[in-house]
Scaffold this motif. Structure first.
Motif, PDB file in Angstrom:
ATOM      1  N   GLU A  21      -7.485   8.902  -5.054  1.00  0.00           N
ATOM      2  CA  GLU A  21      -7.200   7.339  -4.555  1.00  0.00           C
ATOM      3  C   GLU A  21      -7.418   7.265  -3.031  1.00  0.00           C
ATOM      4  OE1 GLU A  21      -3.090   6.590  -7.122  1.00  0.00           O
ATOM      5  OE2 GLU A  21      -3.067   8.011  -5.557  1.00  0.00           O
ATOM      6  N   ARG A  72      -6.412   2.664   9.252  1.00  0.00           N
ATOM      7  CA  ARG A  72      -5.845   3.213   7.928  1.00  0.00           C
ATOM      8  C   ARG A  72      -7.144   3.980   7.344  1.00  0.00           C
ATOM      9  NH1 ARG A  72      -1.998   3.173   4.110  1.00  0.00           N
ATOM     10  NH2 ARG A  72      -2.659   3.507   2.011  1.00  0.00           N
ATOM     11  N   LYS A 125       0.919  -1.122  -0.143  1.00  0.00           N
ATOM     12  CA  LYS A 125       0.189   0.064   0.007  1.00  0.00           C
ATOM     13  C   LYS A 125       0.817   1.192  -0.048  1.00  0.00           C
ATOM     14  CE  LYS A 125      -3.948  -2.059   2.469  1.00  0.00           C
ATOM     15  NZ  LYS A 125      -4.671  -2.001   3.742  1.00  0.00           N
ATOM     16  N   LYS A 126       0.413   2.058  -0.708  1.00  0.00           N
ATOM     17  CA  LYS A 126       1.210   3.584  -0.788  1.00  0.00           C
ATOM     18  C   LYS A 126       1.036   4.224   0.620  1.00  0.00           C
ATOM     19  CE  LYS A 126       0.724   5.203  -5.555  1.00  0.00           C
ATOM     20  NZ  LYS A 126       0.200   6.139  -6.168  1.00  0.00           N
ATOM     21  N   GLU A 146      -9.957   4.011  -1.706  1.00  0.00           N
ATOM     22  CA  GLU A 146      -9.531   3.259  -0.874  1.00  0.00           C
ATOM     23  C   GLU A 146     -10.355   3.148   0.407  1.00  0.00           C
ATOM     24  OE1 GLU A 146      -5.603   1.840   1.767  1.00  0.00           O
ATOM     25  OE2 GLU A 146      -5.303   3.340   0.075  1.00  0.00           O
TER      26      GLU A 146
END
Length: 83
Positions: free
Chosen positions: A13, A41, A3-4, A17
């Motif tokens: 993005e 997250r 994951k970025k 997500e």
């Protein structure tokens, strides 16, 4: 696929997500630990998205001031106007 980092994601993005995280959590088939990691997250994505929105609003205010506009008008959906 790794994951970025949240700060490296574009606004779009981040939202995509975040939607995936919400869907995954709603399904309820994750372990408690996995759910907590997803939730954490998701909070980070939400915070970062809010910061990006605030930055965009500030840039718009600056641009409007440079062009002689006084202030931003609140955006009201037509459904809200009739309420």
């Amino acid at each position: 696929m790794a994951k970025k980092k949240i700060e490296n994601l574009s606004f779009e993005e981040s939202l995509a997500e975040l939607e995936n995280i919400v869907q995954s959590l709603e399904q309820g088939d994750q372990s408690l630990e996995a759910s907590m990691a997803l939730f954490e997250r998701g909070l980070g994505l939400s915070r970062q998205s809010q910061v990006k929105l605030q930055d965009a609003e500030q840039k718009i205010k600056i641009l409007l001031e440079k062009n002689g506009e006084q202030q931003l008008e609140p955006f009201v959906l037509q459904d809200q106007e009739n309420s």
